[in-house]
Design an enzyme around this catalytic site. Structure first.
Site, PDB file in Angstrom:
ATOM      1  N   SER A 240       0.817  -1.213   0.000  1.00  0.00           N
ATOM      2  CA  SER A 240       0.000   0.000   0.000  1.00  0.00           C
ATOM      3  C   SER A 240       0.858   1.274   0.000  1.00  0.00           C
ATOM      4  O   SER A 240       1.650   1.483  -0.904  1.00  0.00           O
ATOM      5  CB  SER A 240      -0.953  -0.063   1.191  1.00  0.00           C
ATOM      6  OG  SER A 240      -1.882   0.964   1.134  1.00  0.00           O
ATOM      7  N   HIS A 443      -7.784  -5.229   0.360  1.00  0.00           N
ATOM      8  CA  HIS A 443      -6.526  -4.484   0.462  1.00  0.00           C
ATOM      9  C   HIS A 443      -5.565  -5.069   1.507  1.00  0.00           C
ATOM     10  O   HIS A 443      -4.377  -5.248   1.238  1.00  0.00           O
ATOM     11  CB  HIS A 443      -6.849  -3.024   0.810  1.00  0.00           C
ATOM     12  CG  HIS A 443      -5.712  -2.090   0.614  1.00  0.00           C
ATOM     13  ND1 HIS A 443      -5.183  -1.825  -0.636  1.00  0.00           N
ATOM     14  CD2 HIS A 443      -4.987  -1.353   1.481  1.00  0.00           C
ATOM     15  CE1 HIS A 443      -4.185  -0.961  -0.512  1.00  0.00           C
ATOM     16  NE2 HIS A 443      -4.048  -0.660   0.763  1.00  0.00           N
TER      17      HIS A 443
END
Ligand SMILES: *[C@@H]1O[C@H](CO)[C@@H](O)[C@H](O)[C@H]1NC(C)=O
Ligand SMILES: *[C@@H]1O[C@H](CO)[C@@H](O)[C@H](O)[C@H]1NC(C)=O
Ligand SMILES: *[C@@H]1O[C@H](CO)[C@@H](O)[C@H](O)[C@H]1NC(C)=O
Length: 468
Positions: A240, A443
């Site tokens: 990320s 995610h």
């Protein structure tokens, strides 16, 4: 504003007093297995997925409209108003003693160093000072093998690489393969709240976004690792924001590009025009408003590891088994609605080590990227942009200049790094070795999936052992 804040704090104090009377020992012993089993039935997984997609479909147009409106009105950020970081206000007048112990899993409450030792690995702590004076902590599982550098995401820390345990945690899996594992910590998180001259209580300390993390923190930590290991290059794995900061470094400081043998990006975040989470889009549309409030109140330190966050976590995440699901829901609405690949026990450990602290400016910068659809420097408003950058609009990062070989892991189940955005990034990066489109992972699951060891890690291992 302050009156409102005080009322909130008062309410929390009362709540915590009430709460403090509840014997935690009873709550802690409730079995959690049924929840794991429930989430592990395909009907429940399908149901959650269906509900999530419907939520995104229904709220999608509304949130897109909000983003479009924010785009039209633009942004005009000014310098901070409050000169103090008022985290202490949030923490004033009440104690969170005992709240974090609501977590059933011992791992949720242990320090990262104790946690690593518990599973039989050696751990070292290192201190690195950046060019601009921030003092960062790095954790290392030492070995004589090749150095691999791991960089965590927003509101995270090095702990993110060990929360899923020795079977699935990336740091452990790498150590098992003989790599020398170095885990970074961005400025402002629990382990890196130090500066040679500034204090975290000053607003100025928090005047950074992921731009500075990429521009100063990564180079300082990479040089440190290379120096300590007497190597010329290392292998980089980011999750990320750990990828965002890498792209900043590689485009603005190309000399560091040459020090990277290979870059492996888990859920790469650069372009954010197609974020699927309506919740995140709605917040992004209000970026300017939120930023203004932050400046007035002086709460520059976002998602800090505060007493308040301990209390909230104890309430929402760990009081009763069914509450773990409540803790899961906000995560799912931001990250993507997959539950098939999340281990509820690991999730609790993750929550025990999250949030680790970050600056408001990191969120504002991401919010700006969602609204502008570009991958570019922080927008200070036209007048200040002109002074800083010599242009009214902030300049784009020069992704075309990144020569390091890059491997991308992404998928449609990730509500932040959506395939359209990652594919746009891939089309501009000159040296993409391979992109893996893996469906059904949200995610966080790109780092902590229950099947990380079998689905993602073999691919990582393959590319780590390939030479440039
Ligand atoms: C989920 O169910 C499958 C079989 O249906 C089993 O192999 C697996 O271990 C279960 N996982 C969890 C988290 O209970
Ligand atoms: C979930 O995580 C816990 C703790 O790491 C582990 O003991 C358990 O075996 C895991 N369950 C599955 C199905 O992976
Ligand atoms: C690297 O770090 C270890 C652990 O702190 C230390 O013992 C060693 O001397 C360092 N090596 C170099 C070359 O700096």
């Amino acid at each position: 504003m302050f009156r409102y804040l005080r009322t909130c704090i008062l309410a929390l104090v009362i709540l915590s007093c009430v709460r403090a009377k509840t014997p935690f020992s009873n709550i802690r012993n409730v079995k959690r297995g049924f929840l794991s089993d429930l989430l592990n039935t395909s009907a429940v997984q399908k149901g959650v997925n269906f509900a999530g997609e419907a939520f995104a479909d229904i709220l999608g147009p509304l949130s897109s409209f909000a983003v479009a409106v924010a785009h039209i009105f633009g942004t005009d950020q000014e310098t901070p108003i409050s000169t103090a970081n008022n985290k202490n206000i949030i923490d004033a007048g009440y104690s969170s003693e005992g709240f974090v112990y609501g977590f059933q899993s011992e791992d949720a409450r242990m320090s990262i160093e104790d946690l690593i030792r518990k599973y039989g690995y050696p751990v070292e702590r290192h201190r690195v000072t950046t060019e601009d004076g921030y003092e960062l902590a790095m954790f290392r599982i030492p070995s004589k093998g090749l150095p691999v550098f791991l960089m965590h995401g927003l509101a995270g820390s090095a702990a993110h690489f060990v929360v899923s345990g020795p079977e699935n945690g990336l740091a452990y899996l790498l150590a098992q393969q003989g790599f020398d594992v170095w885990m970074g910590n961005a400025r402002g998180n629990t382990f890196s709240r130090q500066h040679i001259s500034m204090k975290p209580s000053e607003a100025q300390f928090w005047d950074f976004s992921w731009h500075e993390i990429g521009y100063y923190d990564l180079p300082a930590m990479i040089d440190y690792v290379l120096e300590n290991t007497s190597q010329k290059t290392l292998r980089y794995i980011g999750h990320s924001q750990g990828t965002t900061a890498f792209f900043v470094m590689a485009s603005d400081r190309p000399e560091y590009d040459k020090k990277i043998e290979i870059m492996i990006a888990l859920s790469p975040v650069a372009y954010l025009a197609h974020v699927r989470s309506p919740l995140i889009k709605l917040v992004a549309a209000g970026t300017d408003f939120v930023h203004a409030i932050v400046k007035i109140t002086g709460i520059y330190e976002f998602t800090a590891d505060t007493r308040l966050s301990h209390i909230l976590k104890a309430f929402v995440c760990s009081a009763k088994p069914s509450f773990t699901l409540m803790c899961h829901i906000p995560l799912l609405l931001g990250m993507g609605v997959s539950v098939a690949h999340t281990n509820v026990t690991d999730l609790e450990v993750l929550m025990g080590h999250t949030p680790s602290g970050s600056s408001h400016k990191q969120y504002v910068h991401f919010g700006q990227e969602i609204v502008s659809g570009k991958f570019r420097k922080f927008n200070y408003g036209s007048e200040n942009n002109l002074k800083r950058y010599g242009s009214v609009e902030p300049p784009d990062y020069k992704i075309e200049n990144i020569v390091a070989p890059v491997v991308l892991f992404y998928g449609p189940g990730d509500w932040l790094a959506q395939p359209e955005d990652v594919e746009k990034l891939a089309s501009r990066l000159p040296n993409v070795v391979v992109s893996y489109n893996i469906p059904m992972l949200n995610h966080m699951e790109f780092l902590i999936a229950t099947d990380f060891r079998t689905v993602i890690f073999p691919k990582i291992l393959y590319w780590l052992t390939q030479l440039r």
